[in-house]
Design an enzyme around this catalytic site. Structure first.
Site, mmCIF file in Angstrom:
data_model
loop_
_atom_site.group_PDB
_atom_site.id
_atom_site.type_symbol
_atom_site.label_atom_id
_atom_site.label_comp_id
_atom_site.label_asym_id
_atom_site.label_seq_id
_atom_site.Cartn_x
_atom_site.Cartn_y
_atom_site.Cartn_z
ATOM 1 N N TRP A 1 0.863 -1.179 0.000
ATOM 2 C CA TRP A 1 0.000 0.000 0.000
ATOM 3 C C TRP A 1 0.906 1.238 0.000
ATOM 4 O O TRP A 1 1.825 1.337 0.831
ATOM 5 C CB TRP A 1 -0.881 -0.040 1.254
ATOM 6 C CG TRP A 1 -1.770 1.160 1.439
ATOM 7 C CD1 TRP A 1 -2.623 1.702 0.519
ATOM 8 C CD2 TRP A 1 -1.905 1.949 2.626
ATOM 9 N NE1 TRP A 1 -3.282 2.783 1.055
ATOM 10 C CE2 TRP A 1 -2.861 2.953 2.338
ATOM 11 C CE3 TRP A 1 -1.326 1.914 3.889
ATOM 12 C CZ2 TRP A 1 -3.236 3.911 3.287
ATOM 13 C CZ3 TRP A 1 -1.701 2.855 4.834
ATOM 14 C CH2 TRP A 1 -2.646 3.844 4.526
ATOM 15 N N ASP B 1 -0.739 -5.108 9.474
ATOM 16 C CA ASP B 1 -1.686 -4.074 9.057
ATOM 17 C C ASP B 1 -2.969 -4.817 8.689
ATOM 18 O O ASP B 1 -3.002 -5.566 7.719
ATOM 19 C CB ASP B 1 -1.122 -3.319 7.849
ATOM 20 C CG ASP B 1 -2.062 -2.216 7.355
ATOM 21 O OD1 ASP B 1 -3.192 -2.125 7.856
ATOM 22 O OD2 ASP B 1 -1.652 -1.452 6.442
ATOM 23 N N LYS C 1 -13.185 0.009 5.998
ATOM 24 C CA LYS C 1 -13.811 -0.835 4.977
ATOM 25 C C LYS C 1 -14.887 -1.732 5.562
ATOM 26 O O LYS C 1 -15.996 -1.800 5.034
ATOM 27 C CB LYS C 1 -12.766 -1.715 4.290
ATOM 28 C CG LYS C 1 -11.407 -1.102 4.153
ATOM 29 C CD LYS C 1 -11.313 -0.138 2.999
ATOM 30 C CE LYS C 1 -9.973 0.552 3.055
ATOM 31 N NZ LYS C 1 -9.571 1.190 1.848
HETATM 32 N N1 KET Z 1 -3.730 -0.309 5.360
HETATM 33 C C1 KET Z 1 -4.011 -0.722 4.127
HETATM 34 C C2 KET Z 1 -3.366 -1.952 3.626
HETATM 35 C C3 KET Z 1 -4.908 0.018 3.346
HETATM 36 O O1 KET Z 1 -5.180 -0.432 2.140
HETATM 37 C C4 KET Z 1 -5.482 1.194 3.848
HETATM 38 C C5 KET Z 1 -6.364 2.008 3.009
HETATM 39 C C6 KET Z 1 -5.165 1.560 5.159
HETATM 40 C C7 KET Z 1 -4.280 0.790 5.887
HETATM 41 C C8 KET Z 1 -5.687 2.771 5.837
HETATM 42 O O2 KET Z 1 -7.013 3.024 5.782
HETATM 43 P P1 KET Z 1 -7.676 4.012 6.866
HETATM 44 O O3 KET Z 1 -8.806 4.616 6.153
HETATM 45 O O4 KET Z 1 -6.639 4.982 7.316
HETATM 46 O O5 KET Z 1 -8.099 3.120 7.984
HETATM 47 N N2 KET Z 1 -6.407 1.891 1.763
HETATM 48 C C9 KET Z 1 -7.276 2.579 0.783
HETATM 49 C C10 KET Z 1 -7.493 4.022 1.024
HETATM 50 C C11 KET Z 1 -6.254 4.852 1.134
HETATM 51 O O6 KET Z 1 -5.331 4.721 0.330
HETATM 52 O O7 KET Z 1 -6.216 5.669 2.080
HETATM 53 C C12 KET Z 1 -6.754 2.281 -0.621
HETATM 54 O O8 KET Z 1 -5.713 1.609 -0.755
HETATM 55 O O9 KET Z 1 -7.404 2.675 -1.576
#
Ligand code: KET
Length: 464
Positions: free
Chosen positions: A192, A273, A309
């Site tokens: 990511w 993660d 999510k």
């Molecule tokens: N870890 C991973 C692997 C991940 O894909 C995301 C979010 C997050 C943590 C963090 O999400 P949060 O909303 O801070 O709990 N991924 C999606 C959104 C982004 O990039 O912020 C994405 O990959 O599209």
């Protein structure tokens, strides 16, 4: 661009030059100044201080001249570009955010019910403690490890509510920077995109371990093991608990065991993660299996959690950092330091999302409803995945095998399109996606699969 500065400090040598009439858009200031002049009775001003207020037309040079334009974010920047596109067939497969079959954002019914409960109870908006809402911290650790896990019974988990997954990772990075100076974090290649930013900004050194093999469109397991083995003893190994982002390729249970063997042999510290618990397979327990496997071995480890999510709480910024320690005493100390790190960063976390999670996970009826809704969401993504594969197989006459798409899990598909092919998807087909070839299937509908397949077949075969 010219700017103006209202100076209330010592009288400016340029006071008499105030060219208010020349400063476009600043007439309000000018008229305010005039009315001050007339209004001797203005309680905020007296004759003596009036002459000390002056308008200074600033020179063109900005004090921020050395600040360069930052590039758009590789993921969230895609949504910005999508919003600016007016084409009727446009499709946003950039950010990992769940949409309905009608491609609309979705608020879970259980979330609405939990919010109604909050209103009925008339709950207040007082500050939370630095570590967050106690009821949230309890249920989030239980959801992750299982309520009867010995690490919870023995109070060996330091859980602190974080600003969703990102903020929780950031807090853990700050802990590593402070208490493990020089220690390296190993991250998968690819990973990511924000992982690198998080460790860079926290001044934590990182390096990559092999993960994705483009030849097999699968896991480079031998490479992964070799790189984890080769890392300095006591490194942190960042692992995606489930539904690896961006590849959608997870180790098998047997491979997880072998990864745990190497990490243990090298005295590394696993750092999970977990952003997709329940969202990958539809089962909260299945998706937590990797974390529980490492925990059952008695290892100390870190886990960042996100509810963006699986509960659709993207904008509520709700998640947690959990640090499993070998003793309750160590966990208490770690928790105290996480709080100390959080306090000057953001003081204490927001309450709304924490209450939603606490209400949903803590109430057996709502919890069951949540599981059903999560299965529904995971199921819709699986259907779309199948339909996309069917469309690609039907449309691509070259004989290319697209079945790798069916082996990937989670929200995304890693299409294998290169940077130019991905650019063609956007410029020609108005399909917005990240440059690494990742598409979010959660943003795709069954109805749009044929269109997307046309775009992929064209980009794959006609752009090198
Ligand atoms: N870890 C991973 C692997 C991940 O894909 C995301 C979010 C997050 C943590 C963090 O999400 P949060 O909303 O801070 O709990 N991924 C999606 C959104 C982004 O990039 O912020 C994405 O990959 O599209």
């Amino acid at each position: 661009m010219a700017s103006t500065m209202l100076s209330v400090a010592s009288a400016s040598p340029f006071a008499s030059l105030s060219p208010l009439e020349n400063v476009k858009g600043k007439l309000k200031l000018g008229s305010a100044s005039l009315s001050f002049n007339k209004a001797k009775g203005n309680p905020f001003i007296n004759a003596k201080s009036f002459c000390r207020i002056s308008m200074v037309a600033a020179v063109n040079a900005s004090r921020f001249e050395s600040v360069t334009m930052a590039p758009p974010d590789p993921i969230l920047g895609v949504s910005e570009a999508f919003r600016a596109d007016t084409h009727e067939s446009k499709l946003n497969l950039g950010v990992g955010a769940y949409r309905t079959e009608e491609l609309q954002p979705y608020v879970l019914d259980v979330v609405k019910k939990a919010e109604n409960l909050m209103v009925e109870r008339g709950e207040n908006k007082e500050y939370l403690p630095i570590e967050g809402l106690a009821a949230f911290n309890k249920v989030t650790a239980e959801l992750l490890f299982g309520a009867d896990n010995p690490v919870i019974k023995q109070q060996r988990v330091a859980t602190v509510q974080g600003l969703s997954g990102t903020g929780s990772l950031r807090l853990a990075a700050a802990l590593i920077e402070r208490y493990f100076p020089g220690a390296k974090v190993l991250i998968s290649s690819p990973t990511w995109g924000n992982h690198k930013n998080i460790f860079n900004d926290s001044r934590v050194p990182w390096s990559e371990y092999r993960y994705y093999d483009p030849k097999t469109v699968g896991l480079d397991f031998e490479g992964m093991i070799a790189d984890i083995k080769a890392a300095p003893e006591g490194s942190f190994v960042l692992l995606h608990g489930c539904a690896h982002n961006p590849t959608g390729i997870d180790p098998t249970p047997e491979q997880w065991e072998k990864i745990a063997n190497v990490i243990q042999a090298k005295s590394h510290i696993p750092f999970f993660d977990v952003a997709y618990q329940g969202f990958a397979s539809g089962s909260l327990d299945t998706d937590a299996a990797s974390v529980r496997l490492f925990t059952a071995r008695g290892m100390e480890l870190l886990v960042a959690q996100s509810y963006s999510k699986n509960l659709g709480l993207y904008a509520e910024r709700i998640g947690a950092i959990n640090v499993v320690c070998s003793s309750a005493d160590a966990a208490a100390r770690v928790k105290s330091q996480l709080k100390r790190l959080a306090r000057p960063m953001y003081s204490n976390p927001p309450i709304h999302g924490a209450r939603i999670v606490a209400n949903v996970v803590g109430d057996p009826a709502l919890f069951n409803e949540w599981k059903a809704e999560m299965e529904m969401m995971a199921g819709r993504i699986k259907n779309v995945r199948q339909k996309l594969y069917d469309s690609l197989s039907a449309k691509d006459k070259s004989g290319k095998d697209w079945s790798f798409i069916l082996k990937q899990i989670g929200m995304f598909s890693f299409t294998g399109l290169n940077i130019d092919q991905s650019a063609n998807m956007t410029s020609k087909w108005h399909v917005y996606m990240t440059k690494d070839g990742r598409i979010s299937l959660a943003g795709l509908s069954l109805a749009k699969c044929d269109y997307l397949a046309d775009a992929i077949v064209d980009s794959f075969h006609n752009v090198s």
